[in-house]
Design a protein around this motif. Structure first.
Motif, mmCIF file in Angstrom:
data_model
loop_
_atom_site.group_PDB
_atom_site.id
_atom_site.type_symbol
_atom_site.label_atom_id
_atom_site.label_comp_id
_atom_site.label_asym_id
_atom_site.label_seq_id
_atom_site.Cartn_x
_atom_site.Cartn_y
_atom_site.Cartn_z
ATOM 1 N N UNK A 72 15.262 16.483 3.355
ATOM 2 C CA UNK A 72 13.936 15.960 3.700
ATOM 3 C C UNK A 72 13.459 14.939 2.671
ATOM 4 N N UNK A 73 13.790 15.174 1.414
ATOM 5 C CA UNK A 73 13.406 14.224 0.364
ATOM 6 C C UNK A 73 14.075 12.872 0.601
ATOM 7 N N UNK A 74 15.345 12.883 0.957
ATOM 8 C CA UNK A 74 16.049 11.631 1.250
ATOM 9 C C UNK A 74 15.435 10.933 2.463
ATOM 10 N N UNK A 75 15.124 11.710 3.490
ATOM 11 C CA UNK A 75 14.506 11.106 4.675
ATOM 12 C C UNK A 75 13.137 10.530 4.348
ATOM 13 N N UNK A 76 12.390 11.209 3.484
ATOM 14 C CA UNK A 76 11.083 10.704 3.078
ATOM 15 C C UNK A 76 11.239 9.387 2.313
ATOM 16 N N UNK A 77 12.214 9.298 1.434
ATOM 17 C CA UNK A 77 12.452 8.054 0.708
ATOM 18 C C UNK A 77 12.824 6.922 1.658
ATOM 19 N N UNK A 78 13.653 7.228 2.647
ATOM 20 C CA UNK A 78 14.010 6.212 3.643
ATOM 21 C C UNK A 78 12.774 5.774 4.419
ATOM 22 N N UNK A 79 11.948 6.733 4.793
ATOM 23 C CA UNK A 79 10.727 6.403 5.535
ATOM 24 C C UNK A 79 9.794 5.541 4.689
ATOM 25 N N UNK A 80 9.677 5.873 3.405
ATOM 26 C CA UNK A 80 8.828 5.071 2.522
ATOM 27 C C UNK A 80 9.363 3.634 2.406
ATOM 28 N N UNK A 81 10.669 3.498 2.341
ATOM 29 C CA UNK A 81 11.257 2.159 2.286
ATOM 30 C C UNK A 81 10.961 1.393 3.573
ATOM 31 N N UNK A 82 11.084 2.086 4.701
ATOM 32 C CA UNK A 82 10.799 1.425 5.988
ATOM 33 C C UNK A 82 9.342 1.010 6.062
ATOM 34 N N UNK A 83 8.449 1.889 5.624
ATOM 35 C CA UNK A 83 7.015 1.572 5.656
ATOM 36 C C UNK A 83 6.733 0.394 4.730
ATOM 37 N N UNK A 84 7.367 0.363 3.577
ATOM 38 C CA UNK A 84 7.176 -0.744 2.650
ATOM 39 C C UNK A 84 7.666 -2.050 3.262
ATOM 40 N N UNK A 85 8.808 -2.019 3.922
ATOM 41 C CA UNK A 85 9.347 -3.215 4.570
ATOM 42 C C UNK A 85 8.408 -3.681 5.683
ATOM 43 N N UNK A 86 7.888 -2.728 6.454
ATOM 44 C CA UNK A 86 6.964 -3.099 7.537
ATOM 45 C C UNK A 86 5.702 -3.721 6.957
ATOM 46 N N UNK A 87 5.166 -3.206 5.891
ATOM 47 C CA UNK A 87 3.953 -3.767 5.278
ATOM 48 C C UNK A 87 4.220 -5.169 4.722
ATOM 49 N N UNK A 88 5.368 -5.316 4.081
ATOM 50 C CA UNK A 88 5.705 -6.633 3.563
ATOM 51 C C UNK A 88 5.860 -7.649 4.702
ATOM 52 N N UNK A 89 6.474 -7.189 5.787
ATOM 53 C CA UNK A 89 6.638 -8.064 6.946
ATOM 54 C C UNK A 89 5.273 -8.449 7.507
ATOM 55 N N UNK A 90 4.385 -7.491 7.604
ATOM 56 C CA UNK A 90 3.030 -7.775 8.102
ATOM 57 C C UNK A 90 2.326 -8.772 7.185
ATOM 58 N N UNK A 91 2.447 -8.559 5.876
ATOM 59 C CA UNK A 91 1.806 -9.486 4.943
ATOM 60 C C UNK A 91 2.378 -10.895 5.081
ATOM 61 N N UNK A 92 3.682 -10.981 5.218
ATOM 62 C CA UNK A 92 4.314 -12.301 5.359
ATOM 63 C C UNK A 92 3.886 -12.967 6.665
ATOM 64 N N UNK A 93 3.828 -12.213 7.716
ATOM 65 C CA UNK A 93 3.402 -12.759 8.996
ATOM 66 C C UNK A 93 1.952 -13.203 8.963
ATOM 67 N N UNK A 94 1.125 -12.422 8.297
ATOM 68 C CA UNK A 94 -0.289 -12.808 8.195
ATOM 69 C C UNK A 94 -0.444 -14.061 7.343
ATOM 70 N N UNK A 95 0.331 -14.241 6.325
ATOM 71 C CA UNK A 95 0.252 -15.443 5.482
ATOM 72 C C UNK A 95 0.749 -16.663 6.238
ATOM 73 N N UNK A 96 1.757 -16.489 7.056
ATOM 74 C CA UNK A 96 2.280 -17.633 7.808
ATOM 75 C C UNK A 96 1.284 -18.081 8.846
ATOM 76 N N UNK A 97 0.535 -17.157 9.400
ATOM 77 C CA UNK A 97 -0.467 -17.526 10.410
ATOM 78 C C UNK A 97 -1.588 -18.327 9.791
ATOM 79 N N UNK A 98 -1.929 -18.034 8.602
ATOM 80 C CA UNK A 98 -3.067 -18.739 7.991
ATOM 81 C C UNK A 98 -2.594 -19.835 7.169
#
Length: 98
Positions: A72-98
């Motif tokens: 479960x700890x490994x899965x949680x770390x993977x999930x945190x990495x995915x969430x971090x990637x999604x947030x970074x993607x959102x930030x990049x997309x929001x910056x490109x729009x503006x």
């Protein structure tokens, strides 16, 4: 003189009889204590055998829980990495729009 020797012999035999009686009582008491101790040892042995079984089951259960926790700890770390990637993607997309 003979009466004195007979009296001394009677006294010695009475003392020996008293000592023999005390030794017999002591021996009987020790036998009783021995029986009690044997029963206690048997009960303690049975209790320890049961306890050993519970401890062995507990150890196997705890090792299984540790493995599940690690997984479960490994899965949680993977999930945190995915969430971090999604947030970074959102930030990049929001910056490109503006």
């Amino acid at each position: 003189m003979v009466v004195t020797v007979i009296c001394i012999n009677v006294l010695i035999s009475l003392v020996c009889l008293y000592v023999a009686r005390r030794v017999w009582k002591l021996r009987r008491g020790l036998a009783r204590i021995d029986r009690v101790l044997v029963r206690l040892e048997h009960r303690a042995n049975m209790l320890l055998c049961r306890t050993r079984n519970f401890v062995e089951r507990g150890n196997s259960t705890s090792s299984q829980l540790k493995q599940k926790y690690d997984s479960l700890q490994q899965k949680l770390q993977q999930l945190e990495k995915i969430v971090t990637i999604v947030r970074l993607t959102q930030l990049l997309l929001l910056r490109k729009r503006y």
